[in-house]
Design a protein around this motif. Structure first.
Motif, PDB file in Angstrom:
ATOM      1  N   UNK A  61       0.171   7.366 -11.706  1.00  0.00           N
ATOM      2  CA  UNK A  61      -0.450   6.248 -10.835  1.00  0.00           C
ATOM      3  C   UNK A  61      -0.189   6.413  -9.333  1.00  0.00           C
ATOM      4  N   UNK A  62       1.289   6.664  -9.148  1.00  0.00           N
ATOM      5  CA  UNK A  62       1.548   6.881  -7.873  1.00  0.00           C
ATOM      6  C   UNK A  62       0.957   8.314  -7.132  1.00  0.00           C
ATOM      7  N   UNK A  63       0.957   9.124  -7.945  1.00  0.00           N
ATOM      8  CA  UNK A  63       0.189  10.456  -7.511  1.00  0.00           C
ATOM      9  C   UNK A  63      -0.951  10.479  -7.256  1.00  0.00           C
ATOM     10  N   UNK A  64      -1.816   9.404  -7.635  1.00  0.00           N
ATOM     11  CA  UNK A  64      -3.397   9.319  -7.490  1.00  0.00           C
ATOM     12  C   UNK A  64      -3.438   8.372  -6.102  1.00  0.00           C
ATOM     13  N   UNK A  77       4.931   4.447  -5.573  1.00  0.00           N
ATOM     14  CA  UNK A  77       6.044   4.604  -6.912  1.00  0.00           C
ATOM     15  C   UNK A  77       6.420   3.221  -7.213  1.00  0.00           C
ATOM     16  N   UNK A  78       6.954   2.463  -6.100  1.00  0.00           N
ATOM     17  CA  UNK A  78       7.480   1.060  -6.553  1.00  0.00           C
ATOM     18  C   UNK A  78       6.445   0.198  -6.828  1.00  0.00           C
ATOM     19  N   UNK A  79       5.231   0.277  -6.356  1.00  0.00           N
ATOM     20  CA  UNK A  79       3.850  -0.627  -6.688  1.00  0.00           C
ATOM     21  C   UNK A  79       3.881  -0.353  -7.971  1.00  0.00           C
ATOM     22  N   UNK A  80       3.550   1.017  -8.351  1.00  0.00           N
ATOM     23  CA  UNK A  80       3.324   1.265  -9.713  1.00  0.00           C
ATOM     24  C   UNK A  80       4.224   0.691 -10.489  1.00  0.00           C
ATOM     25  N   UNK A  81       5.838   0.818 -10.517  1.00  0.00           N
ATOM     26  CA  UNK A  81       6.822   0.514 -11.331  1.00  0.00           C
ATOM     27  C   UNK A  81       6.756  -0.994 -11.451  1.00  0.00           C
ATOM     28  N   UNK A  82       6.518  -1.684 -10.198  1.00  0.00           N
ATOM     29  CA  UNK A  82       6.446  -3.165 -10.446  1.00  0.00           C
ATOM     30  C   UNK A  82       5.234  -3.655 -11.583  1.00  0.00           C
ATOM     31  N   UNK A 101      -5.720  -4.384  -8.126  1.00  0.00           N
ATOM     32  CA  UNK A 101      -5.854  -4.969  -6.886  1.00  0.00           C
ATOM     33  C   UNK A 101      -4.816  -5.420  -6.019  1.00  0.00           C
ATOM     34  N   UNK A 102      -4.817  -4.680  -4.845  1.00  0.00           N
ATOM     35  CA  UNK A 102      -3.732  -5.146  -3.933  1.00  0.00           C
ATOM     36  C   UNK A 102      -2.358  -4.422  -4.268  1.00  0.00           C
ATOM     37  N   UNK A 103      -2.359  -3.595  -4.910  1.00  0.00           N
ATOM     38  CA  UNK A 103      -0.881  -2.762  -5.526  1.00  0.00           C
ATOM     39  C   UNK A 103      -1.343  -1.363  -5.157  1.00  0.00           C
ATOM     40  N   UNK A 104      -0.803  -0.597  -5.937  1.00  0.00           N
ATOM     41  CA  UNK A 104      -0.634   0.867  -5.705  1.00  0.00           C
ATOM     42  C   UNK A 104      -2.212   1.687  -5.345  1.00  0.00           C
ATOM     43  N   UNK A 105      -3.068   1.227  -6.130  1.00  0.00           N
ATOM     44  CA  UNK A 105      -4.453   2.075  -6.016  1.00  0.00           C
ATOM     45  C   UNK A 105      -5.297   1.102  -5.274  1.00  0.00           C
TER      46      UNK A 105
END
Length: 105
Positions: A61-64, A77-82, A101-105
């Motif tokens: 997810x972080x890579x995308x 990475x931190x947003x996906x991990x959260x 919504x409002x996070x890593x993507x």
């Protein structure tokens, strides 16, 4: 293999460095503590191998995520991990997350 915490951190650092060099991701710093914690929480709330799946999906997810530089990648990475940590709190029994919504993507 049984190791003390300092030895384990050194082994994880050595492995991460070897793996990232082989994959030519030379500037990646792996947050071992966070990934191990996520793996343990996921395994406890779902099943043993859920930790491996959680770590992979967080990285994917972080890579995308479109990022700019090292700081942006760390934030992704931190947003996906959260998000993964939130889901691990309830495992398969919790409410579905409405999305990123409002996070890593």
């Amino acid at each position: 293999m049984s190791t003390n915490p300092d030895m384990e951190e050194r082994l994880l650092s050595d492995w991460s460095r070897r793996l990232t060099q082989a994959l030519q991701i030379l500037d990646l710093e792996v947050d071992h503590k966070m990934l191990v914690e996520l793996g343990e929480k996921s395994a406890q709330s779902v099943t043993g191998n859920a930790g491996v799946i959680s770590a992979f999906v967080v990285g994917y997810a972080a890579g995308l995520t479109t990022t700019s530089g090292r700081k942006g990648a760390d934030e992704a990475v931190q947003k996906a991990a959260n998000t993964a940590f939130q889901l691990a709190e309830t495992g398969l029994e919790g409410p579905d997350n409405p999305g990123w919504k409002g996070s890593a993507q």
